[in-house]
Scaffold this motif. Sequence first.
Motif, PDB file in Angstrom:
ATOM      1  N   ILE A 104      44.209  33.940  38.694  1.00  0.00           N
ATOM      2  CA  ILE A 104      42.875  34.364  38.447  1.00  0.00           C
ATOM      3  C   ILE A 104      42.836  35.260  37.034  1.00  0.00           C
ATOM      4  CG2 ILE A 104      40.564  35.320  38.820  1.00  0.00           C
ATOM      5  CD1 ILE A 104      41.242  34.711  41.731  1.00  0.00           C
ATOM      6  N   ILE A 105      42.334  35.043  35.971  1.00  0.00           N
ATOM      7  CA  ILE A 105      42.219  35.913  34.909  1.00  0.00           C
ATOM      8  C   ILE A 105      41.061  36.306  34.484  1.00  0.00           C
ATOM      9  CG2 ILE A 105      43.290  35.653  32.275  1.00  0.00           C
ATOM     10  CD1 ILE A 105      44.827  33.270  33.060  1.00  0.00           C
ATOM     11  N   PRO A 106      40.885  37.593  34.628  1.00  0.00           N
ATOM     12  CA  PRO A 106      39.450  38.164  34.207  1.00  0.00           C
ATOM     13  C   PRO A 106      39.256  38.081  32.679  1.00  0.00           C
ATOM     14  CG  PRO A 106      41.139  40.025  34.904  1.00  0.00           C
ATOM     15  CD  PRO A 106      41.816  38.793  34.848  1.00  0.00           C
ATOM     16  N   HIS A 107      38.058  38.235  32.482  1.00  0.00           N
ATOM     17  CA  HIS A 107      37.618  38.436  31.089  1.00  0.00           C
ATOM     18  C   HIS A 107      38.429  39.469  30.338  1.00  0.00           C
ATOM     19  CE1 HIS A 107      34.662  39.861  27.656  1.00  0.00           C
ATOM     20  NE2 HIS A 107      34.695  38.598  27.655  1.00  0.00           N
ATOM     21  N   GLN A 108      38.545  40.586  30.883  1.00  0.00           N
ATOM     22  CA  GLN A 108      39.163  41.823  30.023  1.00  0.00           C
ATOM     23  C   GLN A 108      40.544  41.402  29.522  1.00  0.00           C
ATOM     24  OE1 GLN A 108      37.921  41.882  33.036  1.00  0.00           O
ATOM     25  NE2 GLN A 108      37.119  44.120  33.433  1.00  0.00           N
ATOM     26  N   VAL A 109      41.263  40.322  30.238  1.00  0.00           N
ATOM     27  CA  VAL A 109      42.385  39.702  29.849  1.00  0.00           C
ATOM     28  C   VAL A 109      42.324  38.498  28.920  1.00  0.00           C
ATOM     29  CG1 VAL A 109      44.652  38.743  30.626  1.00  0.00           C
ATOM     30  CG2 VAL A 109      43.523  40.515  31.640  1.00  0.00           C
ATOM     31  N   TYR A 110      41.579  37.571  29.426  1.00  0.00           N
ATOM     32  CA  TYR A 110      41.581  36.345  28.563  1.00  0.00           C
ATOM     33  C   TYR A 110      40.692  36.585  27.168  1.00  0.00           C
ATOM     34  CZ  TYR A 110      37.028  35.091  30.336  1.00  0.00           C
ATOM     35  OH  TYR A 110      35.708  35.183  30.931  1.00  0.00           O
ATOM     36  N   ASN A 111      40.021  37.516  27.260  1.00  0.00           N
ATOM     37  CA  ASN A 111      39.260  37.832  25.728  1.00  0.00           C
ATOM     38  C   ASN A 111      40.002  38.736  25.024  1.00  0.00           C
ATOM     39  OD1 ASN A 111      36.798  39.318  24.312  1.00  0.00           O
ATOM     40  ND2 ASN A 111      36.599  37.025  24.568  1.00  0.00           N
ATOM     41  N   ASN A 112      41.071  39.608  25.164  1.00  0.00           N
ATOM     42  CA  ASN A 112      42.115  40.229  24.620  1.00  0.00           C
ATOM     43  C   ASN A 112      42.467  39.768  23.412  1.00  0.00           C
ATOM     44  OD1 ASN A 112      43.673  42.287  23.860  1.00  0.00           O
ATOM     45  ND2 ASN A 112      43.876  43.322  25.760  1.00  0.00           N
ATOM     46  N   PRO A 113      42.136  40.519  22.386  1.00  0.00           N
ATOM     47  CA  PRO A 113      42.494  39.632  20.928  1.00  0.00           C
ATOM     48  C   PRO A 113      44.194  40.147  20.531  1.00  0.00           C
ATOM     49  CG  PRO A 113      41.029  41.822  20.423  1.00  0.00           C
ATOM     50  CD  PRO A 113      41.314  41.317  21.976  1.00  0.00           C
ATOM     51  N   ASN A 114      44.653  41.001  21.466  1.00  0.00           N
ATOM     52  CA  ASN A 114      45.988  41.636  21.196  1.00  0.00           C
ATOM     53  C   ASN A 114      47.031  41.072  21.899  1.00  0.00           C
ATOM     54  OD1 ASN A 114      44.832  43.559  19.280  1.00  0.00           O
ATOM     55  ND2 ASN A 114      44.191  44.734  21.175  1.00  0.00           N
ATOM     56  N   ILE A 115      46.812  40.171  22.706  1.00  0.00           N
ATOM     57  CA  ILE A 115      47.684  39.479  23.377  1.00  0.00           C
ATOM     58  C   ILE A 115      47.675  37.602  23.090  1.00  0.00           C
ATOM     59  CG2 ILE A 115      48.360  41.050  25.013  1.00  0.00           C
ATOM     60  CD1 ILE A 115      46.450  39.583  27.097  1.00  0.00           C
ATOM     61  N   ILE A 116      48.698  37.178  23.320  1.00  0.00           N
ATOM     62  CA  ILE A 116      48.778  35.591  23.103  1.00  0.00           C
ATOM     63  C   ILE A 116      48.445  35.112  24.446  1.00  0.00           C
ATOM     64  CG2 ILE A 116      50.199  35.638  21.058  1.00  0.00           C
ATOM     65  CD1 ILE A 116      52.561  35.160  22.561  1.00  0.00           C
ATOM     66  N   THR A 117      48.224  33.584  24.067  1.00  0.00           N
ATOM     67  CA  THR A 117      47.846  32.832  25.456  1.00  0.00           C
ATOM     68  C   THR A 117      48.807  33.177  26.660  1.00  0.00           C
ATOM     69  OG1 THR A 117      46.494  31.469  24.141  1.00  0.00           O
ATOM     70  CG2 THR A 117      47.035  30.647  26.262  1.00  0.00           C
ATOM     71  N   GLY A 118      50.150  32.938  26.245  1.00  0.00           N
ATOM     72  CA  GLY A 118      51.230  32.832  27.358  1.00  0.00           C
ATOM     73  C   GLY A 118      51.081  34.127  27.808  1.00  0.00           C
ATOM     74  N   ALA A 119      50.852  35.203  27.312  1.00  0.00           N
ATOM     75  CA  ALA A 119      50.960  36.442  27.916  1.00  0.00           C
ATOM     76  C   ALA A 119      49.702  36.791  28.986  1.00  0.00           C
ATOM     77  CB  ALA A 119      50.942  37.678  26.878  1.00  0.00           C
ATOM     78  N   LYS A 120      48.597  36.163  28.547  1.00  0.00           N
ATOM     79  CA  LYS A 120      47.406  36.132  29.342  1.00  0.00           C
ATOM     80  C   LYS A 120      47.580  35.306  30.818  1.00  0.00           C
ATOM     81  CE  LYS A 120      44.376  36.120  25.228  1.00  0.00           C
ATOM     82  NZ  LYS A 120      43.322  35.637  24.347  1.00  0.00           N
ATOM     83  N   LEU A 121      48.320  33.945  30.518  1.00  0.00           N
ATOM     84  CA  LEU A 121      48.606  33.546  31.815  1.00  0.00           C
ATOM     85  C   LEU A 121      49.777  34.200  32.696  1.00  0.00           C
ATOM     86  CD1 LEU A 121      49.307  29.768  30.081  1.00  0.00           C
ATOM     87  CD2 LEU A 121      47.136  30.689  31.423  1.00  0.00           C
ATOM     88  N   LEU A 122      50.463  34.954  31.987  1.00  0.00           N
ATOM     89  CA  LEU A 122      51.836  35.782  32.548  1.00  0.00           C
ATOM     90  C   LEU A 122      50.907  36.907  33.445  1.00  0.00           C
ATOM     91  CD1 LEU A 122      54.530  36.381  33.551  1.00  0.00           C
ATOM     92  CD2 LEU A 122      54.665  37.505  31.305  1.00  0.00           C
ATOM     93  N   TRP A 123      49.866  37.571  32.817  1.00  0.00           N
ATOM     94  CA  TRP A 123      49.310  38.527  33.608  1.00  0.00           C
ATOM     95  C   TRP A 123      48.660  38.032  35.031  1.00  0.00           C
ATOM     96  CZ3 TRP A 123      44.566  39.790  35.838  1.00  0.00           C
ATOM     97  CH2 TRP A 123      44.491  41.159  36.087  1.00  0.00           C
ATOM     98  N   GLY A 124      48.055  36.640  34.867  1.00  0.00           N
ATOM     99  CA  GLY A 124      47.534  36.111  36.047  1.00  0.00           C
ATOM    100  C   GLY A 124      48.292  35.904  36.924  1.00  0.00           C
ATOM    101  N   GLU A 125      49.693  35.357  36.691  1.00  0.00           N
ATOM    102  CA  GLU A 125      50.782  35.241  37.604  1.00  0.00           C
ATOM    103  C   GLU A 125      51.224  36.661  38.364  1.00  0.00           C
ATOM    104  OE1 GLU A 125      54.158  33.855  39.679  1.00  0.00           O
ATOM    105  OE2 GLU A 125      52.247  33.115  39.145  1.00  0.00           O
ATOM    106  N   TYR A 126      51.448  37.549  37.263  1.00  0.00           N
ATOM    107  CA  TYR A 126      51.795  38.986  37.866  1.00  0.00           C
ATOM    108  C   TYR A 126      50.746  39.314  38.923  1.00  0.00           C
ATOM    109  CZ  TYR A 126      55.627  39.732  34.520  1.00  0.00           C
ATOM    110  OH  TYR A 126      56.720  39.550  33.745  1.00  0.00           O
ATOM    111  N   ASN A 127      49.577  39.362  38.522  1.00  0.00           N
ATOM    112  CA  ASN A 127      48.298  39.712  39.360  1.00  0.00           C
ATOM    113  C   ASN A 127      48.132  39.036  40.608  1.00  0.00           C
ATOM    114  OD1 ASN A 127      46.206  41.790  39.231  1.00  0.00           O
ATOM    115  ND2 ASN A 127      45.001  40.047  39.473  1.00  0.00           N
TER     116      ASN A 127
END
Length: 189
Positions: A104-127
């Motif tokens: 699950i990727i919350p808005h604060q992560v998937y809408n963050n302009p400072n991180i790329i898409t792969g990092a957004k998916l990785l945050w979801g994996e970690y979380n």
Amino acid sequence: MDDYHILYPIKQLSIRIPATILSHTQLSFNQKLILGLDYTFSLKMGYTFKKSKEIGELLNLHPNIISYCRKQLLDKGFIKKKDRKYFITNLHTKFKVDDKREIIIPHQVYNNPNIITGAKLLWGEYNSISKGHKEYFAKRVYTAKRLNASEESITNWTKQLFKNGLLDKYTHKIGYCKNQKSVITISLY
């Protein structure tokens, strides 16, 4: 912003991505995120009705990237289009995975302009393990396989997440017969 929205902020959509999409070898990282958005909308309304520009603003991606990915997802059969509505097919469910955890990727992560898409998916994996409390300590090779990424990308994305304040803890334990990273995501819920 009025007092009501200060006390009761508008709930933002959290994107749910099943393991069959996350680990799929035929999908790019942007396609996985967009298909995850379609999957999330399919659970709520049965379809996605947003234009490329709206999705681009939501995911902080250029509308041309959204249009290109949508065309690829249509061509590969992951989604179908009727009028202006996009429907997800069951094609992704035919992909076999060992680890069936959904991210699950919350808005604060998937809408963050400072991180790329792969990092957004990785945050979801970690979380998906950490949830802001527990340590995620899987080996890089396992995490890379789960996301269908390189081990070097996992390292770079983890550093990017930490630099942008999305990880509460990021340590590397090195010792005799031991080389392990430990990650705890920030709590956004």
